[in-house]
Design a protein around this motif. Structure first.
Motif, PDB file in Angstrom:
ATOM      1  N   VAL A   6      54.026  44.801  28.743  1.00  0.00           N
ATOM      2  CA  VAL A   6      54.310  46.331  29.096  1.00  0.00           C
ATOM      3  C   VAL A   6      55.630  46.018  29.881  1.00  0.00           C
ATOM      4  N   VAL A  10      59.218  47.661  29.195  1.00  0.00           N
ATOM      5  CA  VAL A  10      59.799  48.668  30.341  1.00  0.00           C
ATOM      6  C   VAL A  10      61.408  48.340  30.723  1.00  0.00           C
ATOM      7  N   LEU A  90      55.592  51.699  23.605  1.00  0.00           N
ATOM      8  CA  LEU A  90      54.586  52.095  24.921  1.00  0.00           C
ATOM      9  C   LEU A  90      53.630  53.533  24.827  1.00  0.00           C
TER      10      LEU A  90
END
Length: 94
Positions: A6, A10, A90
């Motif tokens: 993650v 990002v 996401l």
């Protein structure tokens, strides 16, 4: 491991969102320069005029700006695509 993926997505999203406005700005500026060069009086001279060298120079610069604009628009589109894909990933992950 899940948190690292993650964080990586990002980070990729942040890079894509930074590249997007820069490449759009470069592309818009290059397009404006192409329009400016193509409207200049040296780009449409009298064929018998001794300014043929200047015309070749203007045409060459116009082609270079056009190539830069094309590359910048492609980078802009690629960055937008990456941003959309990462945001979608996401959303699915989160």
């Amino acid at each position: 491991m899940f948190g690292t993926g993650v964080a990586l997505m990002v980070g990729l999203l942040v890079v894509a969102l930074l590249v997007l406005p820069v490449s759009c700005g470069v592309a818009a500026r290059a397009d404006a320069k192409v329009r400016q060069l193509s409207k200049s009086p040296a780009s449409h001279p009298d064929p018998v005029s001794p300014v043929a060298v200047a015309v070749a120079d203007v045409d060459e610069r116009c082609d270079q700006w056009r190539q830069l604009a094309t590359r910048a628009w492609l980078i802009c589109g690629g960055a937008a695509l990456v941003a959309v894909v990462v945001v979608g990933a996401l959303i699915c992950v989160g």
